[in-house]
Scaffold this active site. Structure first.
Site, mmCIF file in Angstrom:
data_model
loop_
_atom_site.group_PDB
_atom_site.id
_atom_site.type_symbol
_atom_site.label_atom_id
_atom_site.label_comp_id
_atom_site.label_asym_id
_atom_site.label_seq_id
_atom_site.Cartn_x
_atom_site.Cartn_y
_atom_site.Cartn_z
ATOM 1 N N LYS A 82 0.851 -1.190 0.000
ATOM 2 C CA LYS A 82 0.000 0.000 0.000
ATOM 3 C C LYS A 82 0.892 1.248 0.000
ATOM 4 O O LYS A 82 1.849 1.334 0.764
ATOM 5 C CB LYS A 82 -0.909 -0.025 1.237
ATOM 6 N N GLU B 83 -20.335 -4.229 8.551
ATOM 7 C CA GLU B 83 -21.269 -3.385 9.304
ATOM 8 C C GLU B 83 -22.448 -4.189 9.851
ATOM 9 O O GLU B 83 -22.928 -3.933 10.963
ATOM 10 C CB GLU B 83 -21.783 -2.238 8.419
ATOM 11 N N ARG C 274 -26.082 -0.588 5.122
ATOM 12 C CA ARG C 274 -25.921 -2.019 4.905
ATOM 13 C C ARG C 274 -26.484 -2.841 6.062
ATOM 14 O O ARG C 274 -26.817 -4.007 5.904
ATOM 15 C CB ARG C 274 -24.414 -2.271 4.756
HETATM 16 C C1 LIG Z 1 -19.378 -0.855 3.308
HETATM 17 C C2 LIG Z 1 -18.119 -0.033 3.458
HETATM 18 N N1 LIG Z 1 -17.548 0.098 4.671
HETATM 19 C C3 LIG Z 1 -16.434 0.840 4.826
HETATM 20 C C4 LIG Z 1 -15.868 1.463 3.748
HETATM 21 C C5 LIG Z 1 -14.655 2.365 3.937
HETATM 22 N N2 LIG Z 1 -13.475 1.818 3.253
HETATM 23 C C6 LIG Z 1 -13.088 2.229 2.050
HETATM 24 S S1 LIG Z 1 -11.753 1.446 1.496
HETATM 25 C C7 LIG Z 1 -11.639 0.536 2.902
HETATM 26 C C8 LIG Z 1 -10.533 -0.437 3.084
HETATM 27 C C9 LIG Z 1 -10.478 -1.386 1.955
HETATM 28 O O1 LIG Z 1 -9.419 -2.254 2.173
HETATM 29 P P1 LIG Z 1 -8.910 -3.180 1.019
HETATM 30 O O2 LIG Z 1 -10.067 -3.751 0.300
HETATM 31 O O3 LIG Z 1 -7.940 -4.114 1.584
HETATM 32 O O4 LIG Z 1 -8.219 -2.178 0.008
HETATM 33 P P2 LIG Z 1 -6.833 -1.366 0.178
HETATM 34 O O5 LIG Z 1 -7.245 0.030 0.504
HETATM 35 O O6 LIG Z 1 -6.032 -2.005 1.254
HETATM 36 O O7 LIG Z 1 -6.181 -1.455 -1.131
HETATM 37 C C10 LIG Z 1 -12.657 0.848 3.789
HETATM 38 C C11 LIG Z 1 -12.852 0.275 5.121
HETATM 39 C C12 LIG Z 1 -16.496 1.296 2.497
HETATM 40 N N3 LIG Z 1 -16.022 1.887 1.391
HETATM 41 N N4 LIG Z 1 -17.600 0.544 2.375
#
Ligand SMILES: Cc1ncc(C[n+]2csc(CCOP(=O)(O)OP(=O)(O)O)c2C)c(N)n1
Length: 635
Positions: free
Chosen positions: A281, A367, A395
């Protein structure tokens, strides 16, 4: 300079494989330059640059479908699909959206922003292709954080069961926004870190690279038998294999030639396949590599130092107030526990996590489960505070209804980012919660006007037995001026800030201070209004609403949420049920947001555009009283 010559994925295919890493560097630099000026999701997008390049090199988008989960990692995808020239308008009004947007490009099949949806969306496309008799390839790209969401598991389960012809690319970086949590994360780490796995997989990948058909079917059968024997002992991805996916990887997700060769092979296979790539990342920008949480979603920053560029002094936000107040309450009340769905920093619960690690639960991007588990905790006598952004709580609607409200249990739902959030746009505005929560029995729904209100509401909720929700905006929290007296929270009771008989303004939460400003401006024009800080969206302070209607010449209700089904509707329902509307008709106006998905722009600009400003409230009062608006409307 290769990037300038790329206007579509077709142009990308004209570049030799060996030159692709240089192109990836150019893309990376472009992302850093633009995001340093616009803000945005930097670290995730930097980590996925090589993956984007390799996927577009091997696929024919838009005929072939690529669904990016969440979509916060897809800046390189945007740059490669004809949006490089406008990329500097990222997240600006009328510019390039920060997330995939269906209306922006045929290369974005869906508008996305919520996590864990990509496998379902891609599976739907794969199933439709079977029925439609078409040939396109379907790929879902999902991070290890988003893999923790229930919807993703449901989709993997279904895809494996029906043997869908699709590829899932699992982009593992051991991070969601914060470090990934959960047993699955431990499992993925095991796959990546156990050297024996890697040695075996390396051998298998070499077979793949050399194109399996040439090895000869007999040898291949031998490999298969060998692999089958070792399954469960050393084969990585056994979990995915057992639910019906062919598992490939883990591969270095920054090695473009390796990714391209592997993808070309895997894409020629059939059935459900999962390619596991490992990325870093923030890759290529030292500050983002070192601080991936900070640079997950960043404001404008200085490229050299990585420091945020801020204008003026930073006042405390509602999130800051929540964060500190909850820690204070938890010190005195040992029943208090805190739950986040993968967002300890965003919700401010990181402070609670440090203070009371054993009473803090990060459940991953889940969630529904966060709400469900809070019901179990509350049933056992604890007092859970569940902090989730308003938009993501959508959700968990069923869990709020069934596990909390039906049982009349007392978790406190803390809805951060309620209202307009600004540059993240339609997927992230938290504008439906008042309408969706208000419909449910037993729950009390509150919205603080300022710091004092939020602290008092948290104190109140901590002692209230039934379900409660507190919604607050993505904004700084006003501090109550001494001329506005403070009274403690009483269930279902509003607060009268100012009295006058010409009209009454009932303002909810974030709208209280713009309404106060409007009331003062009206005073200078000798229009005397009663101003109410509603505090509760549910239950409505019925006695006060009826009294105001009878005493004042007009009623204006203002809220930062959709009007349809919102707080204004609740006030109208009260008046309608009382018979007053027909007995003594008077102007009643509901100010709030229209029944539409609202685009991206600065929060302040959106509030002004949709009439949620002091000037607009004042104009609405005058209009209701048949006076000429005098406050110049903002553009
Ligand atoms: C339902 C929901 N909950 C929380 C989020 C906030 N959110 C956006 S990206 C993310 C982390 C995603 O992690 P990952 O899929 O591992 O992607 P990375 O950023 O590590 O590449 C979160 C918690 C969201 N977009 N949707």
């Amino acid at each position: 300079m290769a990037l300038e010559s790329i206007h579509s994925p077709d142009d990308l295919k004209k570049i030799e494989i060996g030159k692709l890493p240089d192109l990836a560097q150019e893309i990376r630099q472009r992302i850093i330059d633009v995001v340093s000026r616009t803000g945005g999701h930097l670290a995730s997008s930097l980590g996925a640059v090589e993956l984007c390049v390799a996927l577009h090199y091997c696929l024919r988008s838009p005929q072939d479908v690529i669904v990016w989960d969440v979509g916060h990692q897809a800046y390189a995808h945007k740059i490669l699909t004809g949006r490089n020239e406008r990329f500097q308008t990222l997240r600006q009004r009328g510019g390039i959206s920060g997330f995939p947007a269906k209306t922006e490009s045929p290369h974005d099949p869906f508008s996305t922003g919520h996590s864990s949806t990509a496998v379902s969306l891609a599976l739907g496309k794969a199933l439709a292709r079977r029925l439609n008799g078409t040939q396109e390839k379907v790929v879902a790209v999902i991070g290890d954080g988003s893999l923790t969401g229930g919807m993703c598991f449901e989709a993997l389960n279904h895809a494996g069961h029906v043997g869908a012809d699709m590829l899932v690319v699992l982009n593992s970086n051991d991070m969601a926004i914060a470090p990934s949590v959960g047993a699955l994360s431990t499992y993925l780490n095991k796959i990546i870190s156990k050297p024996i796995y890697n040695r075996f997989k390396k051998a298998r990948d070499q077979f793949l690279e050399q194109r399996i058909p040439r090895i000869g079917p007999r040898l291949m059968r031998l490999v298969d038998r060998f692999e089958e024997m070792l399954k469960g002992l050393i084969v990585p991805g056994i979990f995915f294999e057992e639910i019906g996916f062919q598992y490939f990887g883990p591969l270095d997700g920054h090695d473009i030639p390796l990714l391209v060769r592997t993808l070309q092979n895997i894409l020629s296979f059939k059935g459900p396949r999962l390619l596991h790539v490992v990325t870093k990342k923030g890759k290529g920008f030292v500050h983002a590599e070192d601080q991936p949480v900070k640079f997950h979603g960043t404001a404008c920053f200085d490229i050299v130092t990585g420091e945020a560029i801020t204008t003026g002094q930073k006042s405390a936000t509602f999130t800051d107030i929540f964060s500190c107040a909850l820690v204070g309450l938890a010190e005195k009340d040992k029943r208090i526990v805190a739950i986040t769905a993968a967002m300890p920093e965003g919700t401010g619960l990181d402070r609670f996590q440090k203070a009371y690690p054993e009473r803090f639960f990060d459940v991953g991007i889940a969630e529904q489960h966060a709400v469900g588990v809070s019901a179990g905790l509350a049933h056992a006598g604890l007092k859970p505070f569940v902090a989730i952004y308003s938009t993501f709580l959508q959700r968990a609607y069923d869990q709020i209804a069934e596990e909390i409200c039906l049982q009349n249990l007392g978790p406190v739902l803390c809805l951060d980012r309620a209202g307009l959030v600004g540059e993240d746009g339609p997927t992230h505005h938290g504008i439906f919660d008042l309408a969706y929560l208000r419909a449910l029995p037993n729950i009390a729904v509150m919205a603080p006007a300022d710091k004092e209100d939020l602290e008092a509401m948290l104190r109140f909720a901590a002692t209230w037995d039934g379900p409660t929700a507190i919604r607050y905006p993505r904004d700084t929290a006003p501090v109550r001026p001494s001329r506005v007296p403070f009274s403690d929270i009483r269930y279902g009771k509003a607060e009268v800030w100012q009295k006058g008989v010409d009209a009454a303004i009932i303002a909810l939460g974030s709208m209280a201070y713009p309404a106060l400003e409007a009331a003062q401006a009206l005073l200078s024009e000798k229009i005397y209004v009663t101003l109410v800080n509603a505090r509760f969206a549910k239950p409505v302070d019925e006695a006060l609403v009826k009294e105001l209607y009878q005493q004042c010449g007009a009623l204006v209700i203002v809220e930062e949420g959709v009007v349809r089904g919102g707080f204004g509707s609740a006030v109208l329902e009260t008046l309608s049920a009382s018979g007053l509307l027909t007995e003594d008709p008077k102007p009643v106006r509901c100010l709030g947001l229209p029944n539409e998905f609202i685009g991206f722009d600065k929060r302040k600009a959106l509030l002004d555009r949709y009439g949620l400003s002091a000037s607009s409230v004042a104009d609405t009062v005058k209009h209701a009283l048949n006076r000429t608006p005098s406050w110049p409307r903002s553009a």
